[in-house]
Design an enzyme around this catalytic site. Structure first.
Site, PDB file in Angstrom:
ATOM      1  N   ARG A 154       0.831  -1.379  -0.142  1.00 43.76           N
ATOM      2  CA  ARG A 154       0.027   0.005  -0.243  1.00 43.76           C
ATOM      3  C   ARG A 154       0.811   1.240  -0.420  1.00 43.76           C
ATOM      4  O   ARG A 154       0.605   2.542  -0.593  1.00 43.76           O
ATOM      5  CB  ARG A 154      -1.324  -0.166   0.947  1.00 43.76           C
ATOM      6  CG  ARG A 154      -1.748  -0.986   1.069  1.00 43.76           C
ATOM      7  CD  ARG A 154      -2.726  -1.244   2.654  1.00 43.76           C
ATOM      8  NE  ARG A 154      -3.878  -0.180   2.852  1.00 43.76           N
ATOM      9  CZ  ARG A 154      -3.374  -0.107   4.232  1.00 43.76           C
ATOM     10  NH1 ARG A 154      -3.572  -0.724   5.056  1.00 43.76           N
ATOM     11  NH2 ARG A 154      -4.448   1.565   4.285  1.00 43.76           N
ATOM     12  N   LYS A 184      -2.384   9.431   5.263  1.00 40.01           N
ATOM     13  CA  LYS A 184      -2.258   8.726   6.293  1.00 40.01           C
ATOM     14  C   LYS A 184      -1.051   8.084   5.964  1.00 40.01           C
ATOM     15  O   LYS A 184      -0.355   7.853   5.461  1.00 40.01           O
ATOM     16  CB  LYS A 184      -3.686   7.860   5.852  1.00 40.01           C
ATOM     17  CG  LYS A 184      -3.914   7.003   5.144  1.00 40.01           C
ATOM     18  CD  LYS A 184      -5.123   6.240   5.012  1.00 40.01           C
ATOM     19  CE  LYS A 184      -5.684   5.241   3.822  1.00 40.01           C
ATOM     20  NZ  LYS A 184      -6.794   4.548   3.702  1.00 40.01           N
ATOM     21  N   HIS A 185      -1.162   7.291   7.437  1.00 35.28           N
ATOM     22  CA  HIS A 185      -1.457   7.355   8.842  1.00 35.28           C
ATOM     23  C   HIS A 185      -0.137   7.779   9.029  1.00 35.28           C
ATOM     24  O   HIS A 185       0.721   7.753  10.193  1.00 35.28           O
ATOM     25  CB  HIS A 185      -1.603   5.823   9.139  1.00 35.28           C
ATOM     26  CG  HIS A 185      -2.457   5.098   8.411  1.00 35.28           C
ATOM     27  ND1 HIS A 185      -1.762   4.494   7.380  1.00 35.28           N
ATOM     28  CD2 HIS A 185      -3.869   4.734   8.406  1.00 35.28           C
ATOM     29  CE1 HIS A 185      -2.788   3.651   6.598  1.00 35.28           C
ATOM     30  NE2 HIS A 185      -3.438   3.648   7.416  1.00 35.28           N
ATOM     31  N   HIS A 197      -4.835  -4.204  13.288  1.00 36.77           N
ATOM     32  CA  HIS A 197      -6.268  -4.247  13.700  1.00 36.77           C
ATOM     33  C   HIS A 197      -6.446  -5.100  14.608  1.00 36.77           C
ATOM     34  O   HIS A 197      -7.279  -5.815  14.895  1.00 36.77           O
ATOM     35  CB  HIS A 197      -6.499  -5.206  12.276  1.00 36.77           C
ATOM     36  CG  HIS A 197      -6.370  -4.387  10.880  1.00 36.77           C
ATOM     37  ND1 HIS A 197      -5.280  -4.263  10.270  1.00 36.77           N
ATOM     38  CD2 HIS A 197      -8.006  -3.750  10.715  1.00 36.77           C
ATOM     39  CE1 HIS A 197      -6.144  -3.126   9.224  1.00 36.77           C
ATOM     40  NE2 HIS A 197      -6.980  -3.220   9.226  1.00 36.77           N
ATOM     41  N   ASP A 269      -8.290   6.950  12.781  1.00 37.21           N
ATOM     42  CA  ASP A 269      -7.863   5.974  12.047  1.00 37.21           C
ATOM     43  C   ASP A 269      -9.642   5.317  12.707  1.00 37.21           C
ATOM     44  O   ASP A 269     -10.056   5.868  13.555  1.00 37.21           O
ATOM     45  CB  ASP A 269      -6.985   5.429  12.378  1.00 37.21           C
ATOM     46  CG  ASP A 269      -7.537   4.003  11.263  1.00 37.21           C
ATOM     47  OD1 ASP A 269      -8.358   3.681  10.201  1.00 37.21           O
ATOM     48  OD2 ASP A 269      -5.915   3.173  10.651  1.00 37.21           O
TER      49      ASP A 269
END
Lengths: 544, 544
Positions: A154, A184-185, A197, A269
């Site tokens: 990403r 981001k981030h 996560h 987030d």
């Protein structure tokens, strides 16, 4: 102001998650996606933003229209679209992941920059056509840790200069399409090995080190007027030993607002992530995040509790009403930039010709980038022999569900037998030595290895991949390796490329799309029939 | 009449396949589904029918509208919807497969008949709402061969009386919704072991035997005024030793038209299937099918060649123009029955409340049938112990792709470790003895076995299933069987039920849906947490 009026103003600062599909029965994650009756209620109560996940581009046109109707006020409609609308919504264009563009940058900076800007423009325009007004991109993290499970492909590169140049270009492209952007981030998620996560990653850099590395792309985008910045769930103990960035005044207020003089929108987030919920309730997290300097609260686990708690914090004077007004003003300012264009145009809904034309252009452009980004070792040709196996490792069942998949179908057409392995399946590895494949039923076959590998959140990078280096050496030694193709992760490819001999067919694509599989296999597989089939396929898929 | 006018009239009798998705980039099978530019051309050239596959209920509303616009004339819009709209289009209601209703019939005929009629009504109404006008159902085949790979659960029973009663009820229900119906696959596909997608099945019955068995449901539906009959790709050597039913004058004209006096629409099964293409070109097959007495030609491999050949057959006088007029008249007569209602109502498109309400009713009804159709052995309770495995066998990756799956998620929540096996994966069976699981990495674990088994076309019933009987006995003997749940095929369940002891938890559902998994696991899994989770899930999913 009475409490219910106050609550309505506070609700404006929250972003709720919805399925991009229209019907409750279509939700893929009914425990995370609000039902329609709840969504309607929340929007009527003043919730000011919706993040949509899943669905098709056609469904989303209808969906966004309905959400706006329920809200009745200017509404932020955003999605985690980083690699083209097709990444999230079926039927949209999927572009080569940012890391693939960073590889082009190594060879041709001007080309890569122009590609990044064009991807931004196409993505923004496509997202706008389906009713969104805010793109949660670009990722500004520098992926200097190959084991990063959540950023990885990403990221727009592994070095500050690359990421700075490419994210700036992408951001310019999106802005031309009149969509809001998001860096981001903050302050940088590239050097973490923990998936936020699942738990809270720690990064042990002090501010001066961050300024020389992680912060460079953010600074550049802020100077360029990026519309929003998203704060990551990351602990930087040398800056704030207690609170993760999302909840840290030192990071959000002292660093971003004061030192960087950023006055745009700041968004958290998703608060539903374990990094936060492991320690804080929804109400507590929302108040702490806002108090730290954040304007918009993304996806708290319990949105009603979060709104109530933040309302109480203003009502009791714990946080000043001035802060509320400033954040609401910032939100309004950004929304005004796109609200003239954001209105849903009914006549567009049925104008398929215009849409098909645009999507065709985007798809042609996407295919041309794939062509620039794939690597096929010279004179790599593969021919199936009796009983040969096409061994495919996937990390996601969606990659093979219910459709035409060149990686499976083309080798099968020339005589390979398909075998699919995946993280939830029977392990292909030997009991005693983890580095050797134990495929009893195919013990003497030659094997074409195709690996679909991304740093996938919730799974992590480590599934099987470490075993592959030795395994491939062994297969090669036994003269059982037909060839190897890697889709996704460049790090595994680099390692394997160094390991195997030059006469073994080898290919790599940062993109995992059917088109990438098509382009590689049509060059590698030796069969006139297949070539004809492939030509037919591509002409069907791309010339009308 | 000049040839181009003739061609236009002939084109009316053809049905072309299209994706239910709107964009070319969304086609799941680009080699089988016409591109939009081709579809538009074919409809402008007069093609009179479209069969749609894949997509979502929302997409299909738009899709049907556009197809009608391209056609500009009354158009047959059909789909292979036999078990509810959700079987083909995401977001629609999925009902328990017909064989599940047949099982209810054994216990309570009146209840089963009323369920079948209601399923017909809901399905027809839902299909109508999304723009279709012709349901390719009911299946009238009697599944008296448990090894039938292609009918199986799709049949409304294993005995003539059951199938006759239930298909009649279903047909009444559909007709109430003002949709066209189709009795298939004449003269009966229930006693075949070959998958006609792959090759031509033979059935060695003579006419008197067929009349006492296979033909009974068809006769009953014809008397009841079924709108169309579909001819199967089947060889009945005792009736026509040379041609399969689709191309056989003896079957279509002598039996169906003359003996049974059927004057409704007769449609071929898809000519693209191997049973036909292995032997005949598209043009040849179309002419032969029409000449045999068929009115509408479904999905020839090359539609232009097929239209041209049939046009030539009329132009040269090989087939009389009178036959053309009769078939066109039959088509018109059926279309007139539904065309007033078939017009796309624009205002409906955005009336989500009405649609959600209807879908909610359908979904509640569907859940209630699941409740009547599942079997859970009394006092079946399962508790996970350390290292226990939840072993799931799927026959389709779509069953586990990218969403919340109770069969995986609930056992995981109480401590099971998920392991998924599938036809393209590493075989779980021992090298020397195929009846024993060889799961090296879990050698001493207890195992909860969940089998998703249907007689799936293109795969066949035999994948793994025969091994399960012995395997389960062995696991039981070793005290390693936590329990067994079968979703789908009743035959495997019957065999296993007879085999294992009464103290082993055992459950069965003809439906494979998430709701079926939910209902079974919430009764079987012993955990308060899970029960709470499940309750929360069901209330989220079904109460709004």
């Amino acid at each position: 102001m009475n409490k219910s009026d106050l609550r309505r103003q506070v609700a404006e600062l929250f972003i709720v998650r919805a399925s991009g599909f229209n019907l409750d029965s279509q939700r893929l994650y009914p425990n995370l996606e609000e039902s329609n009756s709840n969504l309607k209620r929340l929007l009527e109560e003043g919730v000011g933003g919706v993040i949509v996940l899943g669905g098709t581009v056609k469904e989303l046109e209808i969906r966004c229209n309905i959400l706006k109707k329920w809200s009745g006020r200017p509404l932020l409609l955003c999605a985690d679209i980083e690699e083209g609308v097709g990444q999230r919504f079926y039927g949209g264009t999927k572009f080569v992941p940012p890391m693939g563009i960073a590889q082009i940058y190594k060879k041709d900076q001007t080309l890569a920059i122009s590609i990044a800007e064009k991807i931004g423009y196409f993505t923004g325009k496509e997202a706008k056509k389906i009713g969104l007004n805010w793109l949660l991109a670009p990722v500004c993290d520098i992926n200097n840790n190959p084991n990063n499970p959540v950023i990885n492909l990403r990221a727009w590169g592994e070095e500050p200069e690359t990421v700075k140049s490419l994210t700036s270009a992408f951001q310019r492209g999106v802005s031309r399409s009149k969509m809001l952007t998001c860096a981001k981030h903050f302050p940088g998620h590239g050097n973490s090995e923990v998936d936020s996560h699942l738990d809270l990653p720690e990064i042990h850099h002090d501010l001066s080190k961050l300024e020389k590395f992680e912060l460079i792309p953010f600074k550049s985008l802020i100077n360029q007027g990026v519309n929003s910045v998203m704060i990551g769930h990351l602990l930087f103990p040398k800056i704030d030993p207690i609170f993760p960035a999302t909840l840290s005044k030192r990071v959000v207020t002292d660093l971003l607002r004061i030192k960087f003089k950023y006055d745009g929108l700041v968004v958290s987030d998703a608060l539903v992530m374990n990094a936060i919920t492991n320690k804080y309730s929804s109400g507590k997290a929302a108040v702490m995040a806002f108090d730290a300097g954040i304007d918009l609260i993304m996806m708290p686990k319990d949105i009603d509790e979060a709104i109530d708690s933040l309302t109480d914090a203003f009502y009791s004077g714990k946080i000043s009403l001035e802060r509320l007004n400033i954040s609401r003003e910032r939100r309004k300012k950004q929304l005004d930039l796109v609200s003239n264009e954001a209105d849903f145009k009914k006549e567009d809904l049925n104008n398929e010709d215009i849409k098909n034309k645009f999507l065709l252009d985007a798809s042609k452009f996407s295919n041309s980038i794939i062509k620039s980004s794939i690597f096929v070792r010279e004179e790599s040709t593969i021919k199936a022999e009796y009983n040969d196996i096409n061994l495919i490792q996937i990390d996601n069942f969606d990659q093979v569900a219910n459709k035409f998949i060149p990686a499976l179908d083309f080798p099968k057409a020339v005589g390979f037998k398909n075998l699919i392995i995946h993280p939830l399946g029977i392990s292909p590895w030997g009991k005693t030595n983890k580095n050797f494949l134990e495929l009893g039923q195919f013990s003497n076959s030659k094997i074409l290895v195709q690996l679909f590998v991304r740093g996938k959140p919730f799974i992590g990078l480590d599934y099987h991949n470490d075993h592959w280096i030795d395994t491939i050496e062994k297969l090669e030694f036994e003269q059982r390796l037909s060839g190897i193709i890697i889709y996704g992760c460049p790090y595994l490819f680099d390692k394997i490329k160094k390991t195997i001999h030059k006469n073994i067919p080898l290919a790599y694509s940062p993109s995992q799309t059917e088109e990438a599989q098509n382009q590689i296999l049509s060059r590698i597989l030796q069969s006139k029939t297949t070539q004809k089939e492939i030509d037919k396929e591509s002409s069907i898929e791309f010339t009308d």
